[in-house]
Scaffold this motif. Structure first.
Motif, short mmCIF file in Angstrom:
data_model
loop_
_atom_site.label_atom_id
_atom_site.label_comp_id
_atom_site.label_asym_id
_atom_site.label_seq_id
_atom_site.Cartn_x
_atom_site.Cartn_y
_atom_site.Cartn_z
N SER A 108 0.49 41.61 1.26
CA SER A 108 -0.69 40.78 1.56
C SER A 108 -1.10 40.06 0.29
O SER A 108 -0.43 40.17 -0.74
N GLU A 109 -2.23 39.37 0.33
CA GLU A 109 -2.74 38.68 -0.85
C GLU A 109 -3.07 39.66 -1.97
O GLU A 109 -3.11 39.27 -3.13
N GLU A 110 -3.32 40.89 -1.63
CA GLU A 110 -3.74 41.89 -2.62
C GLU A 110 -2.57 42.60 -3.28
O GLU A 110 -2.76 43.28 -4.29
N THR A 111 -1.35 42.51 -2.75
CA THR A 111 -0.22 43.26 -3.29
C THR A 111 0.51 42.45 -4.35
O THR A 111 0.39 41.23 -4.44
N LEU A 112 1.33 43.13 -5.17
CA LEU A 112 2.08 42.49 -6.24
C LEU A 112 3.09 41.49 -5.69
O LEU A 112 3.30 40.43 -6.27
N ALA A 113 3.72 41.83 -4.56
CA ALA A 113 4.72 40.94 -3.95
C ALA A 113 4.48 40.88 -2.45
O ALA A 113 4.02 41.84 -1.84
N SER A 114 4.80 39.73 -1.87
CA SER A 114 4.65 39.59 -0.43
C SER A 114 5.62 38.54 0.10
O SER A 114 6.10 37.68 -0.64
N LEU A 115 5.89 38.63 1.40
CA LEU A 115 6.71 37.67 2.11
C LEU A 115 5.86 37.10 3.23
O LEU A 115 5.27 37.85 4.01
N ARG A 116 5.78 35.77 3.31
CA ARG A 116 4.93 35.10 4.29
C ARG A 116 5.75 34.22 5.22
O ARG A 116 6.79 33.69 4.83
N GLY A 117 5.26 34.04 6.44
CA GLY A 117 5.77 33.05 7.37
C GLY A 117 4.60 32.16 7.76
O GLY A 117 3.47 32.62 7.87
N GLY A 151 7.48 31.89 2.61
CA GLY A 151 7.15 31.91 1.20
C GLY A 151 7.23 33.31 0.63
O GLY A 151 7.11 34.30 1.35
N VAL A 152 7.44 33.38 -0.67
CA VAL A 152 7.49 34.64 -1.41
C VAL A 152 6.46 34.55 -2.52
O VAL A 152 6.39 33.55 -3.24
N ASP A 153 5.65 35.60 -2.67
CA ASP A 153 4.68 35.70 -3.76
C ASP A 153 5.08 36.88 -4.64
O ASP A 153 5.33 37.98 -4.13
N ILE A 154 5.14 36.64 -5.94
CA ILE A 154 5.38 37.72 -6.90
C ILE A 154 4.39 37.53 -8.04
O ILE A 154 4.45 36.53 -8.76
N PHE A 157 2.99 34.05 -9.18
CA PHE A 157 3.93 32.99 -8.83
C PHE A 157 4.19 32.96 -7.33
O PHE A 157 4.12 33.98 -6.66
N TYR A 158 4.52 31.77 -6.83
CA TYR A 158 4.92 31.65 -5.42
C TYR A 158 6.08 30.68 -5.30
O TYR A 158 6.30 29.82 -6.15
N LEU A 159 6.84 30.83 -4.22
CA LEU A 159 7.94 29.93 -3.88
C LEU A 159 7.89 29.74 -2.36
O LEU A 159 7.94 30.72 -1.61
N ASP A 160 7.76 28.49 -1.91
CA ASP A 160 7.71 28.17 -0.48
C ASP A 160 8.88 27.28 -0.11
O ASP A 160 9.24 26.35 -0.85
N ARG A 181 11.25 11.05 10.82
CA ARG A 181 11.57 11.56 9.49
C ARG A 181 11.68 13.08 9.54
O ARG A 181 10.88 13.75 10.19
N ARG A 182 12.68 13.65 8.83
CA ARG A 182 12.84 15.10 8.71
C ARG A 182 12.97 15.46 7.24
O ARG A 182 13.72 14.82 6.52
N SER A 183 12.24 16.49 6.80
CA SER A 183 12.23 16.85 5.38
C SER A 183 12.30 18.35 5.18
O SER A 183 11.65 19.12 5.89
N PHE A 184 13.08 18.77 4.19
CA PHE A 184 13.06 20.13 3.66
C PHE A 184 12.28 20.09 2.36
O PHE A 184 12.52 19.23 1.52
N PHE A 185 11.35 21.02 2.18
CA PHE A 185 10.55 21.12 0.96
C PHE A 185 10.79 22.46 0.28
O PHE A 185 10.77 23.50 0.95
N LEU A 186 10.98 22.44 -1.02
CA LEU A 186 11.03 23.65 -1.84
C LEU A 186 9.96 23.46 -2.92
O LEU A 186 10.05 22.52 -3.73
N THR A 187 8.94 24.30 -2.89
CA THR A 187 7.81 24.16 -3.80
C THR A 187 7.57 25.48 -4.52
O THR A 187 7.56 26.54 -3.90
N ALA A 188 7.37 25.41 -5.83
CA ALA A 188 7.08 26.59 -6.65
C ALA A 188 5.79 26.32 -7.43
O ALA A 188 5.48 25.18 -7.76
N GLY A 189 5.07 27.39 -7.72
CA GLY A 189 3.84 27.21 -8.47
C GLY A 189 3.16 28.51 -8.79
O GLY A 189 3.75 29.59 -8.72
N LEU A 190 1.87 28.40 -9.10
CA LEU A 190 1.04 29.52 -9.50
C LEU A 190 -0.04 29.79 -8.48
O LEU A 190 -0.45 28.90 -7.74
#
Length: 192
Positions: A108-117, A151-154, A157-160, A181-190
């Motif tokens: 969840s938002e409170e844990t060190l790592a999480s996996l989101r859909g 998305g993955v949160d560690i 950091f996050y990666l979507d 239009r069709r697009s794939f997005f890869l976004t990383a950040g804080l």
């Protein structure tokens, strides 16, 4: 631009008054964008573009997220001519506004790592077009879309990774009958 800032301000206000937890997620990334139909006398293929912006997220296990990214999407068009093959890049710049709901599949938002859909809707407001023989007024503006992603949160950091497809055609002009239009997005950040 004033409308976008006003919309983001309203979303932030609603998030702060409606939910105790608010997370700001600045990020940058790349995208690959193509269209659903080839031009009448050629082909199209996706090329790498980029985006930079931020989202705000509110919630814990279930959450909602909204944001704005300055985005540049590029598609290559290949045409057969009497002298051979012509490759023309079409670059579409604008503001991409995703609004989504999501669920933490692991953690969840409170844990060190999480996996989101997540999934939701989006809006692309075209600000500039770089395509020989055409300008911004030749394209549908804005275009709405839908998207799905994960998305993955560690730690901070996050990666979507997400896939978006427009629900409206790119243009109403016969010579620009290239579909959606069709697009794939890869976004990383804080995450703050």
């Amino acid at each position: 631009m004033k409308k976008i800032i006003l919309l983001l301000g309203l979303l932030l206000f609603l998030a702060q008054t409606s939910f105790a937890q608010l997370e700001v997620k600045p990020g940058a990334g790349i995208n690959i964008t193509d269209v659903s139909k080839d031009p009448e006398s050629g082909e199209s293929s996706g090329k790498v573009g980029w985006q930079i912006g931020a989202t705000v997220l509110s919630g814990d296990k279930f959450y909602w997220e909204a944001g704005a990214f300055y985005t540049q999407k590029t598609t290559e068009f290949t045409f057969e001519s009497s002298v051979g093959q012509d490759d023309i890049d079409g670059t579409f710049s604008g503001v991409y506004i995703p609004v989504r709901i999501g669920y933490h599949l692991l953690g969840s938002e409170e844990t060190l790592a999480s996996l989101r859909g997540f999934g939701g809707g989006s809006l692309f407001i075209l600000t500039d077009v770089d395509l020989v023989g055409f300008d911004k007024d030749d394209f549908t503006n804005p275009t709405g879309g839908v998207h799905l992603g994960a998305g993955v949160d560690i730690a901070i950091f996050y990666l979507d990774l997400s896939w978006e497809w427009s629900v409206s055609d790119v243009s109403d002009l016969d010579e620009l009958d290239i579909g959606k239009r069709r697009s794939f997005f890869l976004t990383a950040g804080l995450r703050f």
